[in-house]
Design a protein around this motif. Structure first.
Motif, mmCIF file in Angstrom:
data_model
loop_
_atom_site.group_PDB
_atom_site.id
_atom_site.type_symbol
_atom_site.label_atom_id
_atom_site.label_comp_id
_atom_site.label_asym_id
_atom_site.label_seq_id
_atom_site.Cartn_x
_atom_site.Cartn_y
_atom_site.Cartn_z
ATOM 1 N N PHE A 149 -20.313 -34.419 -15.041
ATOM 2 C CA PHE A 149 -19.100 -34.102 -15.795
ATOM 3 C C PHE A 149 -19.080 -32.604 -16.104
ATOM 4 O O PHE A 149 -20.115 -32.007 -16.422
ATOM 5 N N LYS A 150 -17.880 -32.031 -16.024
ATOM 6 C CA LYS A 150 -17.693 -30.607 -16.317
ATOM 7 C C LYS A 150 -16.704 -30.444 -17.463
ATOM 8 O O LYS A 150 -15.844 -31.312 -17.699
ATOM 9 N N THR A 151 -16.820 -29.342 -18.183
ATOM 10 C CA THR A 151 -15.872 -29.043 -19.251
ATOM 11 C C THR A 151 -14.584 -28.495 -18.633
ATOM 12 O O THR A 151 -14.479 -28.279 -17.418
ATOM 13 N N ALA A 152 -13.596 -28.262 -19.504
ATOM 14 C CA ALA A 152 -12.312 -27.726 -19.025
ATOM 15 C C ALA A 152 -12.479 -26.349 -18.407
ATOM 16 O O ALA A 152 -11.696 -25.936 -17.545
ATOM 17 N N LYS A 153 -13.559 -25.647 -18.804
ATOM 18 C CA LYS A 153 -13.811 -24.316 -18.256
ATOM 19 C C LYS A 153 -14.714 -24.363 -17.020
ATOM 20 O O LYS A 153 -15.078 -23.316 -16.479
ATOM 21 N N GLY A 154 -15.082 -25.572 -16.578
ATOM 22 C CA GLY A 154 -15.904 -25.706 -15.375
ATOM 23 C C GLY A 154 -17.391 -25.657 -15.617
ATOM 24 O O GLY A 154 -18.181 -25.681 -14.664
ATOM 25 N N ALA A 155 -17.796 -25.584 -16.890
ATOM 26 C CA ALA A 155 -19.227 -25.549 -17.193
ATOM 27 C C ALA A 155 -19.798 -26.972 -17.212
ATOM 28 O O ALA A 155 -19.070 -27.958 -17.364
ATOM 29 N N ILE A 156 -21.106 -27.075 -17.060
ATOM 30 C CA ILE A 156 -21.771 -28.381 -17.116
ATOM 31 C C ILE A 156 -21.643 -28.946 -18.525
ATOM 32 O O ILE A 156 -21.897 -28.255 -19.520
ATOM 33 N N LEU A 157 -21.305 -30.230 -18.609
ATOM 34 C CA LEU A 157 -21.141 -30.867 -19.906
ATOM 35 C C LEU A 157 -22.508 -31.310 -20.424
ATOM 36 O O LEU A 157 -23.169 -32.178 -19.850
ATOM 37 N N LYS A 158 -22.940 -30.686 -21.515
ATOM 38 C CA LYS A 158 -24.185 -31.069 -22.171
ATOM 39 C C LYS A 158 -24.093 -30.688 -23.634
ATOM 40 O O LYS A 158 -23.365 -29.748 -24.013
#
Length: 595
Positions: free
Chosen positions: A458-467
């Motif tokens: 899963f990625k955030t809205a900004k394309g970063a890894i979701l953690k």
């Protein structure tokens, strides 16, 4: 009375020669073996001798040669020297089994070793070093040692029984050639002296009897008893070890507080057993983990060291057994029949709740995390295998790589770690994946690791890894309405139990104690013989001679002979009315020893 002590070792059987080296001094039966140890034989020549002509001569010669060499090899195999060599080789062969990973104990470590050592790995595999205790060469040493001990014990036992049933041998012709010797002249009659000597020796627990003009006595049979006990104990230990390896079982089970276990093969996390073990041999019992308690040192140089590790459990034996409560501690296992339940490890299992996009709970469970260090910094995997649908209604599986610390050290740029093993400031760091966990492929997986080969992160809205790092009670939402994961305020603890069945361990322990006592007896007890001769001299005065013979050199033999001579001398004192310049005056036992 005068004494002499040459200080020489007198074991005619071991030396192979008479004590005094001449025909007159030959001890004969009196100098026979003081033990049942077989006499070493030199390398033989040809047993067949000259070969007669013709086919029958060749056949007879071959039979004699084969029979002779077979007997010689059997004598070598059953000798003490070869038994000690085999015992040393067995101990030496066990070293690789302790230093090199064994496939029967940890197959994963064996594979890791092979991957890391591409040259040594195949060599070790051919030599059987990854399964030492079941290898051909180790089994050969084991079996040869077993045969050697049995072949040594049986004839020695019968020989020792014969010695016990017989009487001590008569006195040799010349007692003054023995290592410990005393003599004096007395007015007492020879029969009176022999009667006194017989009583004194029996009072000192010698086996004694009158043989001709002397009293023959022997003592120290427990030395050979200890020798035989040591060998028998070794056989008991070997049999117990083999029995335990063939019928043993060992399994591990991780249980979270509130969970339980029934002793069936399917419920073990991992299970190993001997080649002759059957599932019918499993002891029928079950138990539940009610609570785990762990306390630790708070200050000082031992900060973080466990003070208390204990698991409160309820257990029952059989299908309808009554429940009982007990506490399992480290090195204090729960014993049920032939099984022992050991407490071997501990960790934490944070309770998490996973919901789909509609808020439906698809997972609510305590997920065990595996410790990475002494402060219980832990990692694990949270897997949602069934019941989840994504925002579009498509069935998927969720996976969360989790990292847990019971005592968070504080935010920083480095890796999250725990600063204390107790549950003081817990944190749960998670990163989320979706797709296929690969569990439907039929390939076994590690439940504590996440296979991301078929998963997307899963990625955030900004394309970063979701953690996210979660405190108890916090929730991490998945993007695009995919759901959420909540770290509940409840953190449970888990304990790992090892259930073992090791038949023969009691026999092995008994054999070890028997070997120690037998070895002590064979080392500290001396087999010795004593003779007391009383004869009438040319002048009509009784001449008393006392001599002793031991299996090995010892200062205690002349000391003991001096004590015995003093006791006999009390009732048959030295003749004093006609002093003889060639005969020394009577002395005490201490004096007899020094002369």
């Amino acid at each position: 009375m005068s004494t002499t002590d040459t200080g020489k070792t007198t074991d005619p059987a071991a030396a192979g020669q008479p004590v005094d080296g001449g025909a007159d001094g030959d001890l004969g039966e009196a100098g026979s073996q003081l033990s049942t140890a077989p006499v070493e034989t030199a390398m033989p020549g040809s047993f067949g001798g000259p070969r007669a002509p013709g086919a029958m001569g060749r056949l007879a010669w071959t039979v004699r040669e084969v029979t002779g060499w077979s007997r010689w090899f059997w004598r070598q195999l059953t000798s003490m020297r070869v038994a000690l060599i085999l015992l040393f080789l067995l101990s030496l062969g066990a070293i690789p089994g302790s230093l090199i990973p064994q496939s029967g104990t940890d197959a994963a470590k064996v594979q890791e070793f092979k991957d890391a050592h591409t040259t040594l790995g195949p060599v070790y595999d051919r030599l059987g070093l990854f399964h030492v205790y079941s290898s051909v060469w180790f089994s050969a040493i084991y079996i040869l040692l077993f045969i050697s001990l049995i072949g040594c014990i049986v004839p020695r036992t019968w020989q020792f029984v014969g010695q016990l049933r017989g009487r001590p041998p008569g006195a040799p012709k010349r007692l003054n050639r023995l290592p410990a010797y005393a003599t004096w002249r007395t007015e007492a009659e020879p029969e009176q002296v022999r009667e006194v000597a017989l009583k004194v020796l029996k009072r000192r627990r010698f086996r004694a009897h009158v043989a001709g003009d002397a009293v023959a006595a022997e003592k120290g049979y427990l030395r050979e008893t200890g020798n035989l006990l040591f060998h028998i104990a070794l056989i008991v230990m070997l049999v117990a070890f083999a029995w335990g390896q063939l019928f043993k079982s060992e399994g591990n089970k991780l249980i979270v507080e509130g969970g339980g276990f029934s002793n069936t093969l399917a419920l073990y996390d991992d299970f190993k057993s001997g080649s002759l073990f059957s599932t019918d041999d499993l002891t029928p019992f079950s138990f539940d983990l009610k609570n785990f308690t762990g306390t630790y040192e708070l200050t000082g140089p031992n900060k973080g060291t466990p003070r208390t590790y204990q698991a409160d459990v309820t257990y029952s034996v059989g299908a309808y057994g009554k429940e009982k409560k007990t506490t399992v501690k480290v090195n204090e296992p729960l014993e049920i029949g032939d099984s022992k339940v050991y407490l071997t490890a501990h960790g934490y299992a944070p309770v998490v709740t996973v919901r789909d996009g509609k808020g439906n709970v698809v997972l609510h469970d305590a997920v065990p995390m595996l410790p990475l260090d002494s402060n219980v910094t832990s990692q694990g995997a949270i897997k949602v295998m069934d019941g989840y649908r994504n925002a579009r209604g498509v069935k998927e599986q969720l996976g969360f790589a989790a990292f847990f610390v019971p005592s968070f050290a504080g935010d920083g740029n480095g890796t999250m770690f725990s600063q204390f093993p107790a549950l003081l400031n817990p944190r749960l760091a998670v990163s989320a994946y979706h797709g296929s966990l690969g569990v439907d492929a039929g390939i076994p997986q590690n439940v504590y690791q996440l296979d991301t080969s078929r998963l997307k992160q899963f990625k955030t809205a900004k394309g970063a890894i979701l953690k996210q790092r979660l405190k108890p009670g916090q929730t991490m939402k998945l993007p695009n309405g995919a759901g959420s994961i909540t770290f509940e305020k409840d953190v449970k603890e888990w304990a790992n139990f090892q259930v073992t069945q090791q038949p023969g361990s009691d026999w092995a322990l008994a054999g070890a104690f028997g070997a120690i006592f037998g070895l002590a007896g064979s080392l500290f007890i001396q087999r010795r013989r004593v003779w007391v001769r009383a004869t009438t001299g040319a002048d009509g005065v009784t001449v008393v001679e006392m001599a002793g013979l031991g299996r090995s050199e010892s200062a205690k033999l002349p000391e003991e002979l001096g004590d015995l001579a003093a006791l006999v001398h009390e009732q048959a004192p030295t003749k004093t009315d006609e002093p003889d310049p060639d005969v020394a005056p009577p002395v005490s036992a201490e004096g007899a020893e020094k002369q």
